[in-house]
Design a protein around this motif. Sequence first.
Motif, short mmCIF file in Angstrom:
data_model
loop_
_atom_site.label_atom_id
_atom_site.label_comp_id
_atom_site.label_asym_id
_atom_site.label_seq_id
_atom_site.Cartn_x
_atom_site.Cartn_y
_atom_site.Cartn_z
N PRO A 41 0.80 -1.24 0.00
CA PRO A 41 0.00 0.00 0.00
C PRO A 41 0.83 1.29 0.00
CG PRO A 41 -0.94 -1.58 1.53
CD PRO A 41 0.36 -2.17 1.05
N ASP A 42 1.96 1.28 0.67
CA ASP A 42 2.77 2.50 0.72
C ASP A 42 3.60 2.72 -0.54
OD1 ASP A 42 4.30 0.26 1.39
OD2 ASP A 42 5.76 1.48 2.51
N GLN A 43 3.60 1.76 -1.48
CA GLN A 43 4.36 1.90 -2.73
C GLN A 43 3.54 2.43 -3.89
OE1 GLN A 43 5.75 -2.29 -2.93
NE2 GLN A 43 7.76 -1.38 -3.31
N VAL A 44 2.22 2.24 -3.83
CA VAL A 44 1.38 2.50 -5.00
C VAL A 44 1.46 3.94 -5.49
CG1 VAL A 44 -0.97 2.45 -5.90
CG2 VAL A 44 -0.20 0.65 -4.37
N PHE A 45 1.36 4.89 -4.62
CA PHE A 45 1.33 6.28 -5.05
C PHE A 45 2.61 7.03 -4.67
CE2 PHE A 45 -3.21 5.20 -4.87
CZ PHE A 45 -3.52 5.44 -6.20
N THR A 46 3.73 6.34 -4.72
CA THR A 46 5.00 7.01 -4.45
C THR A 46 5.35 7.90 -5.63
OG1 THR A 46 6.31 5.23 -5.39
CG2 THR A 46 5.86 5.12 -3.01
N ARG A 47 6.24 8.81 -5.40
CA ARG A 47 6.64 9.77 -6.45
C ARG A 47 7.17 9.06 -7.70
NH1 ARG A 47 10.73 14.87 -5.68
NH2 ARG A 47 10.36 15.72 -7.74
N GLY A 48 7.97 8.03 -7.50
CA GLY A 48 8.55 7.31 -8.64
C GLY A 48 7.51 6.68 -9.54
N TYR A 49 6.54 6.01 -8.93
CA TYR A 49 5.49 5.37 -9.72
C TYR A 49 4.59 6.40 -10.40
CZ TYR A 49 6.62 0.62 -8.29
OH TYR A 49 7.24 -0.58 -8.12
N LEU A 50 4.31 7.48 -9.73
CA LEU A 50 3.49 8.54 -10.34
C LEU A 50 4.23 9.20 -11.50
CD1 LEU A 50 1.82 10.15 -7.19
CD2 LEU A 50 0.79 8.61 -8.88
N GLN A 51 5.54 9.41 -11.34
CA GLN A 51 6.33 9.98 -12.44
C GLN A 51 6.37 9.01 -13.63
OE1 GLN A 51 10.05 10.79 -10.44
NE2 GLN A 51 9.50 12.93 -10.10
N LEU A 52 6.50 7.73 -13.33
CA LEU A 52 6.50 6.73 -14.39
C LEU A 52 5.16 6.73 -15.14
CD1 LEU A 52 7.92 4.44 -15.86
CD2 LEU A 52 6.96 2.90 -14.15
N LEU A 53 4.06 6.81 -14.41
CA LEU A 53 2.75 6.88 -15.06
C LEU A 53 2.65 8.13 -15.94
CD1 LEU A 53 0.28 5.68 -12.28
CD2 LEU A 53 0.74 4.56 -14.46
N ALA A 54 3.19 9.24 -15.46
CA ALA A 54 3.16 10.48 -16.26
C ALA A 54 3.96 10.31 -17.55
CB ALA A 54 3.68 11.65 -15.43
N VAL A 55 5.13 9.70 -17.45
CA VAL A 55 5.94 9.45 -18.65
C VAL A 55 5.20 8.51 -19.60
CG1 VAL A 55 8.08 8.39 -19.49
CG2 VAL A 55 8.15 9.92 -17.52
N ALA A 56 4.56 7.48 -19.04
CA ALA A 56 3.81 6.54 -19.86
C ALA A 56 2.66 7.23 -20.59
CB ALA A 56 3.27 5.40 -18.99
N LEU A 57 1.98 8.15 -19.91
CA LEU A 57 0.87 8.88 -20.55
C LEU A 57 1.39 9.74 -21.70
CD1 LEU A 57 -1.21 9.89 -17.41
CD2 LEU A 57 -1.78 8.16 -19.13
#
Length: 183
Positions: A41-57
């Motif tokens: 749960p503490d990994q899902v919305f970390t900065r790294g994953y959110l940045q990766l999702l932004a790059v993917a978009l």
Amino acid sequence: MLANRGLLKEYASIWSALLQIVDLLVVAVSGTVAGELYLEPDQVFTRGYLQLLAVALLLAVIVFNKFGFYSAWRNSSLTNEMRTVTVGWTAVMVALTLFFFLTKSGAEFSRVWAVLWFGLGLSGLLVVQLVLRQFLRWLRRKGYNQRKILILGKDPLMGDLATRLSKAPWMGLSVVSCEALVS
């Protein structure tokens, strides 16, 4: 009612933008769901994953447009549509993998999460494409999104083609006239 028959063509740019938004939502939601399913749960919305999702978009916007996701598919086979979606989404994921490699950040992200995201994203994009295809076929059968065509050719072939088109209202092609070519 006839005035609305060109509704899809008249607002094509708006429809295209809506489809792009839906595809981007699929990419974002599938990445988030993959995180919820696999990550702590503490990994899902970390900065790294959110940045990766932004790059993917960002990559999805570029790649999906390059691959012609938002072009007319009226005369394409279902196999061709599904192949284009699959190759386009795979290209996004390959580009992300290259990004991992070049930035030496691959170790920060779960490979299981990435594979799960790829599968969920591909499934979602394919479902959206299938639903859209069926919706457009339904509209064409109702008389919307029609294209008028003129058939030029030799007599027996023209009649056969016109008959086939009249038996396939989901294509949205109505024959205005058949003209024989003089040799």
